[in-house]
Design an enzyme around this catalytic site. Structure first.
Site, PDB file in Angstrom:
ATOM      1  N   PRO A 114       0.806  -1.224   0.000  1.00  0.00           N
ATOM      2  CA  PRO A 114       0.000   0.000   0.000  1.00  0.00           C
ATOM      3  C   PRO A 114       0.834   1.267   0.000  1.00  0.00           C
ATOM      4  O   PRO A 114       1.810   1.383   0.760  1.00  0.00           O
ATOM      5  CB  PRO A 114      -0.820  -0.136   1.284  1.00  0.00           C
ATOM      6  CG  PRO A 114      -0.984  -1.599   1.455  1.00  0.00           C
ATOM      7  CD  PRO A 114       0.332  -2.193   0.994  1.00  0.00           C
ATOM      8  N   CYS A 115       0.424   2.208  -0.865  1.00  0.00           N
ATOM      9  CA  CYS A 115       1.250   3.395  -1.076  1.00  0.00           C
ATOM     10  C   CYS A 115       0.638   4.678  -0.530  1.00  0.00           C
ATOM     11  O   CYS A 115       1.298   5.711  -0.510  1.00  0.00           O
ATOM     12  CB  CYS A 115       1.526   3.573  -2.570  1.00  0.00           C
ATOM     13  SG  CYS A 115       0.044   3.864  -3.556  1.00  0.00           S
ATOM     14  N   GLN A 116      -0.632   4.638  -0.088  1.00  0.00           N
ATOM     15  CA  GLN A 116      -1.286   5.888   0.304  1.00  0.00           C
ATOM     16  C   GLN A 116      -0.511   6.631   1.389  1.00  0.00           C
ATOM     17  O   GLN A 116      -0.490   7.863   1.425  1.00  0.00           O
ATOM     18  CB  GLN A 116      -2.710   5.619   0.799  1.00  0.00           C
ATOM     19  CG  GLN A 116      -3.640   5.076  -0.275  1.00  0.00           C
ATOM     20  CD  GLN A 116      -3.712   3.570  -0.242  1.00  0.00           C
ATOM     21  OE1 GLN A 116      -2.731   2.902   0.058  1.00  0.00           O
ATOM     22  NE2 GLN A 116      -4.871   3.027  -0.547  1.00  0.00           N
TER      23      GLN A 116
END
Length: 408
Positions: A114-116
Site C-alpha cells: 500500500p502506497c497511500q
C-alpha cells in the site's frame, strides 16, 4: 516460473508479468524488442507471453478481485480459487499456525504494498499510518506492525515463508523523500529468510520511459535469494554500479531518438465519445463539476503529452478530458464541434494505465460477487501498476534469469 502476487489489486502487475495482451504498437520499441510482438493489427499489437504464471493473488478489495477474476478466467480455469481476499497479515498468521496457505515451489514474489501513506497526494504518514491492514482507521495513537504503512513487513514474511529466488516490490516515488524510509525498507527486505536476500538499491522508474502514456513514477525494489545465485551474479549485483548485463532494471525504450513518448492522443485512438460508445467503461465518467483551479483534478489533459498520474483516491475529481473555454479549456476544435466539458472516462483511465480494452472494470452483481461501479473502477485502476511498465520489468528479468540463478 511460478509467481505469487501480493497486494494484487485488479492485476496490472500480474498481467504485465504474464504478457500475452494487446497494447498500443507505439508502446513497444520494435527496434530494441522485435521479439515482443506476436500479432500486429496496425495500431495495436499483441505482446508475447512470458515465462511467468500467476499461481496466487491477494488483496482485500472485493471489487479488485471481481475485475481480476473476470479477466483472468479467460486464461486460468481456477482464477476464482487463485485470488484470496484475506489480508496479508491474516494469511501470514494462518501460515505460521501451520495452515497451508501459499503454494509450494514459488519462483518469484511480486507486490505493490500500500502506497497511500507514502504518497505525496496523501497525508504522508508513512510508518506511522493510522490505518489498519484492513484499511480501517485505528482506534489508538500507537503505530503497530499491522498498520497500513508497515505492510511491506508482512510481504517480507511471505518471502521468508515461500523462499522465492526473486522478489519485486513496488511503491510510490514519495517514499524516497520520507527521511530514510527507502533505506529502512531495503534493509528489512534483505533480512527475509534469515538475511537470505541480496537487495539492490531501489530505483524510481518513470512510466513514459517505457511506453506508458502517463506521468507515473514508481520506486522498484529487487531482492535476490543469495543461495540460488551464481557467484558471478552475486559479484555483479553487489557492485555500486551493476553491469548492464546483470541490471534488473529495464533499459529505457521511449523518449530517445527515433522512439517518442506515447501521448494521450495516441492512447485514446479509436475511442468514441461516451454517448456514442458501446463500451460501458467508455460510457461512464465522473459527473463532478469544475471546482476551480485551486482544487486537485481540475486540469485538462494535454493530448500531445502524457496524461496525469491516475490516482486511486480521486473522490470523483479525476482530471478533465476537456474543459469549457470559460474554465480554461484549450481543445478549441473539439469545443467548436459541440463536444461538452467532461472528465476522463473509466476506459480512458484504463488506456493511460495500458490495460487492454478486453479488460472490463464495471461489472454487474452475481451470485458470487458484488457489483463493480464506475467509482470502484476508477479506484482499482488508479491503484494498479501500468501493465506495459510491468511487462518491461518482467521481460528484462526473464532474459537474465539464466545469468542470475544456478540450474536446479
Amino acid at each position: 516460473m511460478r509467481l505469487l502476487s501480493l497486494f494484487s489489486g485488479c492485476g496490472g502487475m500480474d498481467l504485465g508479468f504474464e504478457g500475452a495482451f494487446f497494447c498500443l504498437k507505439k508502446s513497444v520499441n520494435i527496434k530494441l524488442h522485435p521479439d515482443w510482438i506476436t500479432q500486429d493489427l496496425g495500431d495495436w499489437v499483441k505482446l508475447a507471453p512470458t515465462v511467468f504464471d500467476t499461481v496466487f493473488a491477494n488483496d482485500i478489495r472485493p471489487d479488485a478481485k471481481r475485475a481480476w477474476v473476470e479477466f483472468f478466467s479467460k486464461r486460468k480455469k481456477n482464477a476464482e480459487h487463485i485470488y484470496q481476499l484475506k489480508s496479508i497479515v491474516d494469511l501470514v498468521k494462518l501460515a505460521r499456525s501451520g495452515d497451508i496457505v501459499f503454494p509450494s515451489s514459488i519462483d518469484i514474489v511480486t507486490g505493490g504494498f500500500p502506497c497511500q501513506d507514502f504518497s505525496v497526494a496523501g497525508k504522508r504518514m508513512g510508518f506511522q499510518s493510522r490505518k489498519s491492514h484492513l484499511g480501517k482507521l485505528l482506534q489508538c495513537d500507537e503505530a503497530t506492525e499491522e498498520n497500513r504503512g508497515q505492510l511491506y513487513i508482512w510481504m517480507r514474511e511471505v518471502i521468508s515463508i515461500t523462499q522465492p529466488k526473486l522478489f519485486v516490490a513496488e511503491n510510490v516515488k514519495g517514499l524516497t523523500n520520507l527521511d530514510d524510509v527507502k533505506t529502512v525498507i531495503e534493509h528489512d527486505f534483505a533480512s527475509a529468510g534469515g538475511a537470505g536476500y541480496l537487495v539492490v538499491p531501489a530505483q524510481v522508474l518513470y512510466a513514459p520511459d517505457y511506453g506508458v502514456p502517463q506521468s507515473r513514477e514508481r520506486v522498484i525494489f529487487f531482492g535476490f535469494k543469495k543461495s540460488a545465485l551464481k557467484s558471478d551474479a552475486i559479484n555483479a549485483l553487489s557492485k555500486e554500479i551493476i553491469p548492464s548485463e546483470y541490471d534488473p532494471y529495464p533499459t529505457k525504450t521511449h523518449g530517445i531518438i527515433g522512439q517518442p513518448i506515447v501521448t494521450c492522443d495516441d492512447a485514446f485512438i479509436g475511442l468514441k465519445e461516451p454517448d456514442d460508445s458501446c463500451d460501458i467503461a467508455q460510457q461512464k465518467f465522473s459527473k463532478a463539476k469544475y471546482m476551480g483551479s485551486h482544487c486537485q483534478g481540475q486540469t485538462e489533459i494535454k493530448l500531445d503529452s502524457v496524461g496525469p498520474t491516475i490516482r486511486s483516491e480521486h473522490h470523483g475529481n479525476i482530471e478533465f478530458r476537456r474543459l469549457d473555454k470559460e474554465h480554461g479549456g484549450k481543445h478549441y476544435r473539439e469545443l467548436e464541434n459541440g463536444l461538452p466539458e467532461r472528465r476522463l472516462t473509466v476506459r480512458e483511465c484504463a488506456r493511460l494505465q495500458t490495460f487492454p480494452d478486453d479488460y472490463q472494470f464495471i461489472l454487474p452483481k452475481t451470485d458470487l460477487h458484488s457489483s463493480v461501479s464506475s467509482s470502484d473502477a476508477y479506484k482499482i485502476i488508479g491503484n494498479a501498476v501500468p501493465c506495459v511498465l510491468a511487462y518491461n520489468i518482467a521481460k528484462n528479468i526473464e532474459s537474465k534469469w539464466h545469468l542470475y540463478f544456478k540450474e536446479e
